[in-house]
Design an enzyme around this catalytic site. Sequence first.
Site, PDB file in Angstrom:
ATOM      1  CG  HIS A  63     -22.582   3.055  73.157  1.00 41.29           C
ATOM      2  ND1 HIS A  63     -23.792   2.675  72.608  1.00 41.29           N
ATOM      3  CD2 HIS A  63     -22.835   3.515  74.408  1.00 41.29           C
ATOM      4  CE1 HIS A  63     -24.760   2.882  73.502  1.00 41.29           C
ATOM      5  NE2 HIS A  63     -24.213   3.398  74.596  1.00 41.29           N
TER       6      HIS A  63
ATOM      7  CB  SER B 172     -24.586   2.768  77.693  1.00 46.69           C
ATOM      8  OG  SER B 172     -24.546   4.091  77.186  1.00 46.69           O
TER       9      SER B 172
ATOM     10  CG  ASP C 237     -23.866   1.778  69.325  1.00 40.90           C
ATOM     11  OD1 ASP C 237     -23.351   2.909  69.471  1.00 40.90           O
ATOM     12  OD2 ASP C 237     -24.241   1.078  70.289  1.00 40.90           O
TER      13      ASP C 237
END
Length: 370
Positions: free
Chosen positions: A339, A44, A336
């Site tokens: 990240h 991610s 978040d």
Amino acid sequence: MATLSLHSHSFLLVLLPFILILRQNLAVAGGCQVPPVIFNFGDSNSDTGGLVAGLGYSIGLPNGRSFFQRSTGRLSDGRLVIDFLCQSLNTSLLNPYLDSLVGSKFQNGANFAIVGSSTLPRYVPFALNIQLMQFLHFKSRALELASISDPLKEMMIGESGFRNALYMIDIGQNDIADSFSKGLSYSRVVKLIPNVISEIKSAIKILYDEGGRKFWVHNTGPLGCLPQKLSMVHSKGFDKHGCLATYNAAAKLFNEGLDHMCRDLRTELKEANIVYVDIYAIKYDLIANSNNYGFEKPLMACCGYGGPPYNYNVNITCGNGGSKSCDEGSRFISWDGIHYTETANAIVAMKVLSMQHSTPPTPFHFFCGG
């Protein structure tokens, strides 16, 4: 209102030097006369929309709000580090390999990174090995189409494109973090690290056998400083900056192994240029010296639920009902809970481009196409 205005002005004064340095680095590196071909493998941290394209998973606003003004599948309020690096080489932002709607927009490479990816198990989507197999299929199909249709040659990557491409690898974080989440002890997590390193090494050797010669390898960041981990682990084992010491210790051991792997491969793969980038040092510096960068509450997420100290709730994550996002993501490191914000990513990219954290020190425009 006057206080807010003064605070915003002070914050901009702190951040301005970093913005100017980043723009200067982008301008210098952006002198590429021929944009490079880039293939990225990861999780991610560098997924530019692969999860959304591959599984139809919904990643909506406020993700993407600050730069794209829409959700792009990136887990951030804006651009990722890989986006800034692409811009520094004067090439388009990488499209996800699994995105079937981008037409011919794979001329500058493809992004195989997917949210949640790890190196092990090998055949679970979208492990590094699966990403590698996707690349091999992509290469085979691209060369096939280029050979049978003249109109397609202009849109396809040829043999020289694959040979001169930059191969970026940014994976391993989930192998370590997920092992802790499953309740494994520190000693058991550490025992898994050689297997993770072995998978990354194998991937690089396969890419080398396929003709790849330029490799850019990121180590993992300080996992123990992520608001997600801090909110879910009841421990007193914090370092002086409030991060989980055991998580960071495991990350450091992984990084040491990755560094040694790169050194070994430089000897073994005689024609390879392998650059190891110490992302851990860069990101930990943001936490340790957050005030110098104008960040507030370095261990608190901008978007989430629960408020201080971490603003993270596993049942109400960013973008889901009940979650709230801060007004100015530029004052936060964490977007978040897992990240980074675009502002933090921009500073990380600037420091990557400085060569101070790369072994061997290599100007990024070395990877310009040609």
